[in-house]
Motif scaffolding. Structure first.
Motif, mmCIF file in Angstrom:
data_model
loop_
_atom_site.group_PDB
_atom_site.id
_atom_site.type_symbol
_atom_site.label_atom_id
_atom_site.label_comp_id
_atom_site.label_asym_id
_atom_site.label_seq_id
_atom_site.Cartn_x
_atom_site.Cartn_y
_atom_site.Cartn_z
ATOM 1 N N ARG A 26 0.816 -1.219 0.000
ATOM 2 C CA ARG A 26 0.000 0.000 0.000
ATOM 3 C C ARG A 26 0.850 1.270 0.000
ATOM 4 O O ARG A 26 0.340 2.348 -0.268
ATOM 5 C CB ARG A 26 -0.925 0.015 1.217
ATOM 6 N N SER A 27 2.105 1.118 0.315
ATOM 7 C CA SER A 27 3.002 2.266 0.407
ATOM 8 C C SER A 27 3.273 2.851 -0.978
ATOM 9 O O SER A 27 3.491 2.112 -1.935
ATOM 10 C CB SER A 27 4.325 1.835 1.044
ATOM 11 N N PRO A 28 3.283 4.184 -1.082
ATOM 12 C CA PRO A 28 3.569 4.790 -2.390
ATOM 13 C C PRO A 28 5.001 4.525 -2.869
ATOM 14 O O PRO A 28 5.259 4.484 -4.059
ATOM 15 C CB PRO A 28 3.354 6.286 -2.159
ATOM 16 N N ALA A 29 5.899 4.309 -1.938
ATOM 17 C CA ALA A 29 7.297 4.031 -2.298
ATOM 18 C C ALA A 29 7.562 2.533 -2.208
ATOM 19 O O ALA A 29 8.446 2.067 -1.500
ATOM 20 C CB ALA A 29 8.235 4.797 -1.378
ATOM 21 N N THR A 30 6.771 1.771 -2.937
ATOM 22 C CA THR A 30 6.866 0.323 -2.889
ATOM 23 C C THR A 30 8.195 -0.168 -3.454
ATOM 24 O O THR A 30 8.605 0.237 -4.534
ATOM 25 C CB THR A 30 5.714 -0.312 -3.685
ATOM 26 N N ASP A 31 8.843 -1.040 -2.696
ATOM 27 C CA ASP A 31 10.098 -1.655 -3.125
ATOM 28 C C ASP A 31 9.786 -3.103 -3.497
ATOM 29 O O ASP A 31 9.588 -3.950 -2.622
ATOM 30 C CB ASP A 31 11.120 -1.587 -1.991
ATOM 31 N N ALA A 32 9.706 -3.374 -4.787
ATOM 32 C CA ALA A 32 9.315 -4.697 -5.271
ATOM 33 C C ALA A 32 10.265 -5.787 -4.790
ATOM 34 O O ALA A 32 9.839 -6.903 -4.487
ATOM 35 C CB ALA A 32 9.238 -4.705 -6.791
ATOM 36 N N LEU A 33 11.541 -5.466 -4.696
ATOM 37 C CA LEU A 33 12.518 -6.447 -4.233
ATOM 38 C C LEU A 33 12.290 -6.814 -2.768
ATOM 39 O O LEU A 33 12.362 -7.982 -2.385
ATOM 40 C CB LEU A 33 13.934 -5.901 -4.437
ATOM 41 N N LYS A 34 11.989 -5.815 -1.971
ATOM 42 C CA LYS A 34 11.714 -6.053 -0.556
ATOM 43 C C LYS A 34 10.459 -6.905 -0.387
ATOM 44 O O LYS A 34 10.435 -7.850 0.403
ATOM 45 C CB LYS A 34 11.549 -4.729 0.190
ATOM 46 N N ILE A 35 9.422 -6.581 -1.145
ATOM 47 C CA ILE A 35 8.176 -7.351 -1.077
ATOM 48 C C ILE A 35 8.418 -8.788 -1.512
ATOM 49 O O ILE A 35 7.927 -9.729 -0.884
ATOM 50 C CB ILE A 35 7.071 -6.684 -1.919
ATOM 51 N N SER A 36 9.195 -8.969 -2.560
ATOM 52 C CA SER A 36 9.516 -10.306 -3.037
ATOM 53 C C SER A 36 10.251 -11.105 -1.955
ATOM 54 O O SER A 36 9.947 -12.277 -1.722
ATOM 55 C CB SER A 36 10.363 -10.217 -4.297
ATOM 56 N N ASP A 37 11.194 -10.470 -1.292
ATOM 57 C CA ASP A 37 11.941 -11.127 -0.216
ATOM 58 C C ASP A 37 11.016 -11.511 0.943
ATOM 59 O O ASP A 37 11.111 -12.614 1.484
ATOM 60 C CB ASP A 37 13.064 -10.215 0.274
ATOM 61 N N LEU A 38 10.127 -10.618 1.306
ATOM 62 C CA LEU A 38 9.176 -10.902 2.391
ATOM 63 C C LEU A 38 8.266 -12.080 2.021
ATOM 64 O O LEU A 38 7.985 -12.946 2.857
ATOM 65 C CB LEU A 38 8.333 -9.663 2.701
ATOM 66 N N LYS A 39 7.827 -12.118 0.779
ATOM 67 C CA LYS A 39 6.960 -13.212 0.329
ATOM 68 C C LYS A 39 7.710 -14.549 0.337
ATOM 69 O O LYS A 39 7.121 -15.581 0.675
ATOM 70 C CB LYS A 39 6.400 -12.924 -1.057
ATOM 71 N N LYS A 40 8.996 -14.520 -0.007
ATOM 72 C CA LYS A 40 9.801 -15.749 0.060
ATOM 73 C C LYS A 40 9.925 -16.235 1.501
ATOM 74 O O LYS A 40 9.841 -17.435 1.773
ATOM 75 C CB LYS A 40 11.181 -15.511 -0.538
ATOM 76 N N GLN A 41 10.117 -15.295 2.420
ATOM 77 C CA GLN A 41 10.195 -15.662 3.834
ATOM 78 C C GLN A 41 8.879 -16.278 4.300
ATOM 79 O O GLN A 41 8.865 -17.271 5.036
ATOM 80 C CB GLN A 41 10.508 -14.425 4.691
ATOM 81 N N LYS A 42 7.762 -15.675 3.865
ATOM 82 C CA LYS A 42 6.451 -16.218 4.204
ATOM 83 C C LYS A 42 6.288 -17.636 3.671
ATOM 84 O O LYS A 42 5.777 -18.517 4.378
ATOM 85 C CB LYS A 42 5.338 -15.349 3.600
ATOM 86 N N MET A 43 6.716 -17.859 2.441
ATOM 87 C CA MET A 43 6.592 -19.185 1.825
ATOM 88 C C MET A 43 7.396 -20.217 2.593
ATOM 89 O O MET A 43 6.924 -21.332 2.842
ATOM 90 C CB MET A 43 7.042 -19.130 0.364
ATOM 91 N N LYS A 44 8.605 -19.865 3.009
ATOM 92 C CA LYS A 44 9.436 -20.793 3.780
ATOM 93 C C LYS A 44 8.771 -21.132 5.109
ATOM 94 O O LYS A 44 8.775 -22.294 5.532
ATOM 95 C CB LYS A 44 10.823 -20.209 4.011
ATOM 96 N N LEU A 45 8.200 -20.124 5.759
ATOM 97 C CA LEU A 45 7.500 -20.380 7.016
ATOM 98 C C LEU A 45 6.300 -21.290 6.785
ATOM 99 O O LEU A 45 6.062 -22.226 7.552
ATOM 100 C CB LEU A 45 7.036 -19.062 7.652
ATOM 101 N N LYS A 46 5.543 -21.021 5.734
ATOM 102 C CA LYS A 46 4.362 -21.838 5.422
ATOM 103 C C LYS A 46 4.757 -23.290 5.155
ATOM 104 O O LYS A 46 4.094 -24.224 5.613
ATOM 105 C CB LYS A 46 3.638 -21.240 4.210
ATOM 106 N N GLU A 47 5.850 -23.488 4.425
ATOM 107 C CA GLU A 47 6.322 -24.846 4.152
ATOM 108 C C GLU A 47 6.735 -25.549 5.445
ATOM 109 O O GLU A 47 6.439 -26.730 5.633
ATOM 110 C CB GLU A 47 7.489 -24.804 3.174
#
Length: 55
Positions: A26-47
């Motif tokens: 939602r942030s106007p200064a979205t960092d796609a790389l940061k979001i991608s990294d966070l999503k990878k961390q989420k996926m590892k936790l989910k696994e």
């Protein structure tokens, strides 16, 4: 630490990451790389959650 308490902690971390991802998206200064990294961390936790829940 019991498996149940470990699962609870992993779920808490996963939920926290979900909140951060939503906020970043939602942030106007979205960092796609940061979001991608966070999503990878989420996926590892989910696994890990899935693996432990099946054991």
């Amino acid at each position: 630490m019991t498996v149940a308490s470990h699962l609870q902690e992993l779920r808490r971390k996963h939920e926290h990451l979900s909140d951060i991802v939503e906020r970043e998206q939602r942030s106007p200064a979205t960092d796609a790389l940061k979001i991608s990294d966070l999503k990878k961390q989420k996926m590892k936790l989910k696994e890990e959650i899935t693996r432990l829940a099946q054991a």
